[in-house]
Design a protein around this motif. Structure first.
Motif, PDB file in Angstrom:
ATOM      1  N   VAL A  89       0.847  -1.201   0.000  1.00 17.29           N
ATOM      2  CA  VAL A  89       0.000   0.000   0.000  1.00 17.29           C
ATOM      3  C   VAL A  89       0.877   1.244   0.000  1.00 17.29           C
ATOM      4  O   VAL A  89       0.634   2.186  -0.757  1.00 17.29           O
ATOM      5  N   ALA A  90       1.917   1.241   0.840  1.00 18.29           N
ATOM      6  CA  ALA A  90       2.753   2.431   0.956  1.00 18.29           C
ATOM      7  C   ALA A  90       3.404   2.769  -0.381  1.00 18.29           C
ATOM      8  O   ALA A  90       3.341   3.919  -0.840  1.00 18.29           O
ATOM      9  N   VAL A  91       4.000   1.772  -1.034  1.00 20.39           N
ATOM     10  CA  VAL A  91       4.688   2.057  -2.297  1.00 20.39           C
ATOM     11  C   VAL A  91       3.677   2.459  -3.377  1.00 20.39           C
ATOM     12  O   VAL A  91       3.863   3.444  -4.097  1.00 20.39           O
ATOM     13  N   GLY A  92       2.586   1.692  -3.468  1.00 18.15           N
ATOM     14  CA  GLY A  92       1.570   2.008  -4.484  1.00 18.15           C
ATOM     15  C   GLY A  92       0.966   3.381  -4.258  1.00 18.15           C
ATOM     16  O   GLY A  92       0.804   4.173  -5.187  1.00 18.15           O
ATOM     17  N   PHE A  93       0.678   3.686  -2.991  1.00 20.85           N
ATOM     18  CA  PHE A  93       0.088   4.975  -2.661  1.00 20.85           C
ATOM     19  C   PHE A  93       1.064   6.102  -2.993  1.00 20.85           C
ATOM     20  O   PHE A  93       0.679   7.121  -3.568  1.00 20.85           O
ATOM     21  N   ALA A  94       2.334   5.915  -2.649  1.00 22.02           N
ATOM     22  CA  ALA A  94       3.320   6.961  -2.917  1.00 22.02           C
ATOM     23  C   ALA A  94       3.399   7.239  -4.419  1.00 22.02           C
ATOM     24  O   ALA A  94       3.373   8.401  -4.849  1.00 22.02           O
ATOM     25  N   ILE A  95       3.464   6.179  -5.218  1.00 15.51           N
ATOM     26  CA  ILE A  95       3.561   6.377  -6.667  1.00 15.51           C
ATOM     27  C   ILE A  95       2.279   7.011  -7.210  1.00 15.51           C
ATOM     28  O   ILE A  95       2.317   8.000  -7.949  1.00 15.51           O
ATOM     29  N   GLY A  96       1.131   6.452  -6.806  1.00 16.76           N
ATOM     30  CA  GLY A  96      -0.146   6.959  -7.319  1.00 16.76           C
ATOM     31  C   GLY A  96      -0.391   8.391  -6.888  1.00 16.76           C
ATOM     32  O   GLY A  96      -0.801   9.232  -7.696  1.00 16.76           O
ATOM     33  N   ALA A  97      -0.129   8.701  -5.612  1.00 16.01           N
ATOM     34  CA  ALA A  97      -0.400  10.045  -5.115  1.00 16.01           C
ATOM     35  C   ALA A  97       0.539  11.052  -5.759  1.00 16.01           C
ATOM     36  O   ALA A  97       0.112  12.134  -6.186  1.00 16.01           O
ATOM     37  N   ALA A  98       1.824  10.699  -5.876  1.00 17.89           N
ATOM     38  CA  ALA A  98       2.778  11.637  -6.458  1.00 17.89           C
ATOM     39  C   ALA A  98       2.412  11.937  -7.908  1.00 17.89           C
ATOM     40  O   ALA A  98       2.384  13.105  -8.326  1.00 17.89           O
ATOM     41  N   SER A  99       2.082  10.906  -8.683  1.00 17.36           N
ATOM     42  CA  SER A  99       1.748  11.198 -10.083  1.00 17.36           C
ATOM     43  C   SER A  99       0.398  11.904 -10.170  1.00 17.36           C
ATOM     44  O   SER A  99       0.201  12.748 -11.052  1.00 17.36           O
ATOM     45  N   GLY A 100      -0.526  11.592  -9.247  1.00 17.14           N
ATOM     46  CA  GLY A 100      -1.806  12.292  -9.240  1.00 17.14           C
ATOM     47  C   GLY A 100      -1.627  13.774  -8.943  1.00 17.14           C
ATOM     48  O   GLY A 100      -2.239  14.626  -9.589  1.00 17.14           O
ATOM     49  N   ILE A 101      -0.763  14.086  -7.984  1.00 14.90           N
ATOM     50  CA  ILE A 101      -0.514  15.492  -7.650  1.00 14.90           C
ATOM     51  C   ILE A 101       0.140  16.193  -8.833  1.00 14.90           C
ATOM     52  O   ILE A 101      -0.261  17.289  -9.239  1.00 14.90           O
ATOM     53  N   LEU A 102       1.125  15.548  -9.432  1.00 18.09           N
ATOM     54  CA  LEU A 102       1.862  16.164 -10.536  1.00 18.09           C
ATOM     55  C   LEU A 102       0.940  16.445 -11.725  1.00 18.09           C
ATOM     56  O   LEU A 102       0.835  17.590 -12.200  1.00 18.09           O
ATOM     57  N   LEU A 103       0.248  15.404 -12.194  1.00 16.46           N
ATOM     58  CA  LEU A 103      -0.606  15.603 -13.375  1.00 16.46           C
ATOM     59  C   LEU A 103      -1.814  16.486 -13.032  1.00 16.46           C
ATOM     60  O   LEU A 103      -2.247  17.288 -13.859  1.00 16.46           O
ATOM     61  N   GLY A 104      -2.331  16.347 -11.802  1.00 18.30           N
ATOM     62  CA  GLY A 104      -3.445  17.194 -11.398  1.00 18.30           C
ATOM     63  C   GLY A 104      -3.036  18.657 -11.380  1.00 18.30           C
ATOM     64  O   GLY A 104      -3.786  19.529 -11.814  1.00 18.30           O
ATOM     65  N   ALA A 105      -1.829  18.928 -10.898  1.00 22.49           N
ATOM     66  CA  ALA A 105      -1.345  20.308 -10.854  1.00 22.49           C
ATOM     67  C   ALA A 105      -1.170  20.852 -12.268  1.00 22.49           C
ATOM     68  O   ALA A 105      -1.546  21.988 -12.573  1.00 22.49           O
ATOM     69  N   LEU A 106      -0.623  20.031 -13.166  1.00 21.40           N
ATOM     70  CA  LEU A 106      -0.455  20.451 -14.558  1.00 21.40           C
ATOM     71  C   LEU A 106      -1.808  20.782 -15.178  1.00 21.40           C
ATOM     72  O   LEU A 106      -2.010  21.839 -15.773  1.00 21.40           O
ATOM     73  N   SER A 107      -2.721  19.837 -15.005  1.00 15.77           N
ATOM     74  CA  SER A 107      -4.024  19.961 -15.627  1.00 15.77           C
ATOM     75  C   SER A 107      -4.812  21.132 -15.041  1.00 15.77           C
ATOM     76  O   SER A 107      -5.604  21.768 -15.727  1.00 15.77           O
ATOM     77  N   GLY A 108      -4.573  21.413 -13.745  1.00 17.58           N
ATOM     78  CA  GLY A 108      -5.306  22.504 -13.112  1.00 17.58           C
ATOM     79  C   GLY A 108      -4.747  23.866 -13.454  1.00 17.58           C
ATOM     80  O   GLY A 108      -5.476  24.851 -13.486  1.00 17.58           O
ATOM     81  N   THR A 109      -3.435  23.944 -13.725  1.00 14.55           N
ATOM     82  CA  THR A 109      -2.851  25.269 -13.919  1.00 14.55           C
ATOM     83  C   THR A 109      -2.705  25.661 -15.383  1.00 14.55           C
ATOM     84  O   THR A 109      -2.660  26.840 -15.698  1.00 14.55           O
ATOM     85  N   SER A 110      -2.616  24.684 -16.276  1.00 13.73           N
ATOM     86  CA  SER A 110      -2.399  25.053 -17.675  1.00 13.73           C
ATOM     87  C   SER A 110      -3.516  24.503 -18.543  1.00 13.73           C
ATOM     88  O   SER A 110      -3.808  23.302 -18.520  1.00 13.73           O
ATOM     89  N   GLU A 111      -4.123  25.408 -19.285  1.00 10.44           N
ATOM     90  CA  GLU A 111      -5.240  24.964 -20.101  1.00 10.44           C
ATOM     91  C   GLU A 111      -4.778  24.004 -21.186  1.00 10.44           C
ATOM     92  O   GLU A 111      -5.457  23.019 -21.503  1.00 10.44           O
TER      93      GLU A 111
END
Ligand SMILES: Nc1ncnc2c1ncn2[C@@H]1O[C@H](COP(=O)(O)OP(=O)(O)O)[C@@H](O)[C@H]1O
Ligand SMILES: [Mg+2]
Lengths: 280, 261
Positions: A89-111
């Motif tokens: 869970v820890a490894v999967g969560f770390a990978i999933g959360a980090a990529s979710g934050i990264l792509l979510g931030a991209l998608s939220g800030t740049s049209e």
């Protein structure tokens, strides 16, 4: 998942004599009230089995579950399995959360990024995550990698959606305060966007973590030689309901502990918030 | 000096919010923009603050053309717009990040003192009343010592009593660095209390209808005859501005004729 709390309690206010509902409850009793039902049922079942009123073979009484749990802990098996599950869970969560934050931030800030990424990600989200399992097993083998990949996928989507949505809904009025003080793009992100999305980010991390625990069970069902999910399958195959229930209890404790840890670790970051604090 | 030259704004949806605004405001002058809602007052301040771009015309401050947010221009919005994750003191110091920590703290402490919120410096914005929050917003704008301060109905959501005390805080702060002030209000008495001149605007499209100097000695006494007559005159100008254009014109013609006789 969220606890139900009256708004007044949520703000940490204790108005004298005020309690939601028509029948006020003494403060000391409030806490105990939630324990009443599970403890009562457990005790009732225990007594029923002891008195010979029920058989307890398929639904073992609490004492037997406790015994099994104790034996598993004594032999060290419980820790091996719990650790295997927690690690996935820890490894999967770390990978999933980090990529979710990264792509979510991209998608939220740049049209441009949003138009590029979002349709694809939304389409992928429509696939039930478990459906990936056969493919992941072909790609990554039956060992750890495929399990971690499934958990990462399950965690990714709530985090991605939460972050992108939170950034898009940041109050334009606060962004204008940043513009008035001529913040650079980086400072605007750091001083306005990040703190503004933090509460929602934490909520989405929590639901991601919850899903992580859900998917680890699925992953361990698919073939594992250790992990709490393995204990479940093993208990079913060998007809040991007490082992199944022991594993379920271990899951409950671990899931709640991980969630509480996440909340406690991030609480100082959102101290300023009054509404979402208890919801978090 | 602030100069607005033939400023017009048409929004993307075709709303003609401002037409041909020409106005000069002297250094340290307090000018009040008065007008009904929808006559483009907020739009005008947003153009000057650089948050929106005019469709035509230009804005100059001491000869320098303004096209984007400028360090010499501060603004207080209709709502406090405090950042909820910063303490009161950090909100006030938000625009001072270029200064050293010591100087920033000193300026913030001074500004908080001027608006009477020193003892609330460490609290969260949500723990303050509406009037206190607006005082923090005013302190945040003043603390950077802008040459031009824009205020968009900053007191409109407050009760009369709080408003009167904020007027004093505002004048106290203004007296320290004497910036040029453009204050939007729909409250005639507020205009007469604070301003050296009132500019009355008219809607559809937003334009300047008339202006009235307010040369009353400060501090102003709301009960003095001069205050009352200034208030009455401004009210009647405002009334005229709300009448349909042809009626107002005819009436102004008559007034002029009466004066001539
Ligand atoms: N962002 C916008 N887009 C389109 N129309 C707008 C926008 N902002 C304001 N308007 C319109 O411009 C006119 C003037 O608005 P505003 O400047 O807010 O007036 P005031 O502050 O005097 O009440 C109104 O008709 C309003 O509907
Ligand atoms: Mg307005």
């Amino acid at each position: 998942m969220a606890e139900i709390a009256a708004p007044a309690q949520a703000q940490g206010e204790r108005r004298a004599g005020s309690s939601s509902g028509a029948f006020p409850i003494a403060p000391g009793v409030k806490w105990a009230l939630g324990l009443f039902l599970p403890l009562g049922l457990a005790l009732g079942w225990e007594l029923a089995v002891r008195a010979g009123l029920a058989e307890g073979r398929l639904m073992p009484p609490p004492s037997r579950i406790a015994e099994t749990l104790y034996a598993l802990a004594r032999s060290g098996e419980l820790w091996t399995h719990a650790w295997a599950t927690l690690w996935r869970v820890a490894v999967g969560f770390a990978i999933g959360a980090a990529s979710g934050i990264l792509l979510g931030a991209l998608s939220g800030t740049s049209e441009a990024a949003r138009r590029l990424l979002d349709p694809t990600l939304q389409a992928l989200r429509a696939i039930p995550s478990i459906a990936w399992v056969p493919l992941f097993i072909l790609w990554f083998g039956i060992f750890e990698a495929s399990k971690v990949a499934l958990i990462a996928v399950g965690t990714f989507f709530p985090v991605y959606l939460g972050v992108a949505g939170a950034i898009l809904s940041v109050d334009r009025k606060l962004v204008e305060v940043g513009r008035i003080f001529r913040l650079s793009r980086l400072d605007l992100a750091r001083r306005i966007l990040l703190p503004a999305v933090l509460p929602e980010l934490l909520v989405s991390l929590r639901s991601g973590l919850g899903l992580g625990f859900m998917f680890v069970v699925a992953a361990e069902f698919m073939g594992a030689s250790e992990g709490l999910g393995y204990l479940l399958v093993d208990g079913q195959q060998l007809g040991k309901p007490d082992q199944i229930l022991a594993a379920i209890i271990a899951f409950a404790v671990m899931g709640k502990a991980a969630d509480s840890l996440l909340v406690a670790a991030t609480r100082p970051l959102v101290r300023w918030q009054d509404v979402a604090r208890e919801r978090l | 000096m602030l100069e607005l030259a033939r400023l017009s704004k048409t929004y993307a949806d075709g709303t003609h919010a401002l037409a041909d605004i020409t106005l000069e405001v002297r250094e340290s002058e307090i000018v009040s923009l008065v007008g009904g809602s929808g006559c483009g007052k907020t739009t005008l301040l947003r153009l000057i603050a650089g948050l929106d771009r005019p469709s035509s015309g230009e804005i100059r401050l001491d000869g320098e053309r303004l096209t984007e947010p400028n360090p010499s221009v501060g603004i207080v919005f209709q709502e406090p717009r405090l950042l909820p994750w910063l303490s009161v003191a950090d909100n006030v110091g938000f625009g001072l990040s270029a200064l050293s920590g010591g100087e920033r703290r000193a300026r913030v402490a001074h500004a908080l003192d001027r608006v009477g919120l020193s003892e609330h410096a460490g609290r969260w914005p949500r723990e303050l009343s509406g009037g206190q929050q607006q005082r923090v917003a005013i302190a945040r704008a003043f603390v950077t010592e802008p040459k031009l301060l824009l205020l968009d109905e900053p007191f409109s959501a407050l009760d009369a009593f709080t408003r009167a005390s904020l007027h004093e805080h505002l004048l106290g702060l203004w007296d320290e660095s004497r910036p040029t002030v453009l204050l939007v209000t729909h409250d005639v008495q507020e205009a007469v209390t604070l301003a050296d001149r009132a500019v009355v605007m008219q809607p559809k499209p937003g334009r300047i209808f008339d202006e009235q100097p307010l040369r009353l000695a400060r501090p102003r006494d709301k009960l003095s005859p001069g205050f009352e007559s200034a208030t009455r005159r401004l009210l009647s100008t405002l009334d005229n501005s709300l009448k349909p254009a042809h009626l107002a014109k005819a009436e102004r013609g008559r007034e002029a004729a009466a004066l001539w006789w």
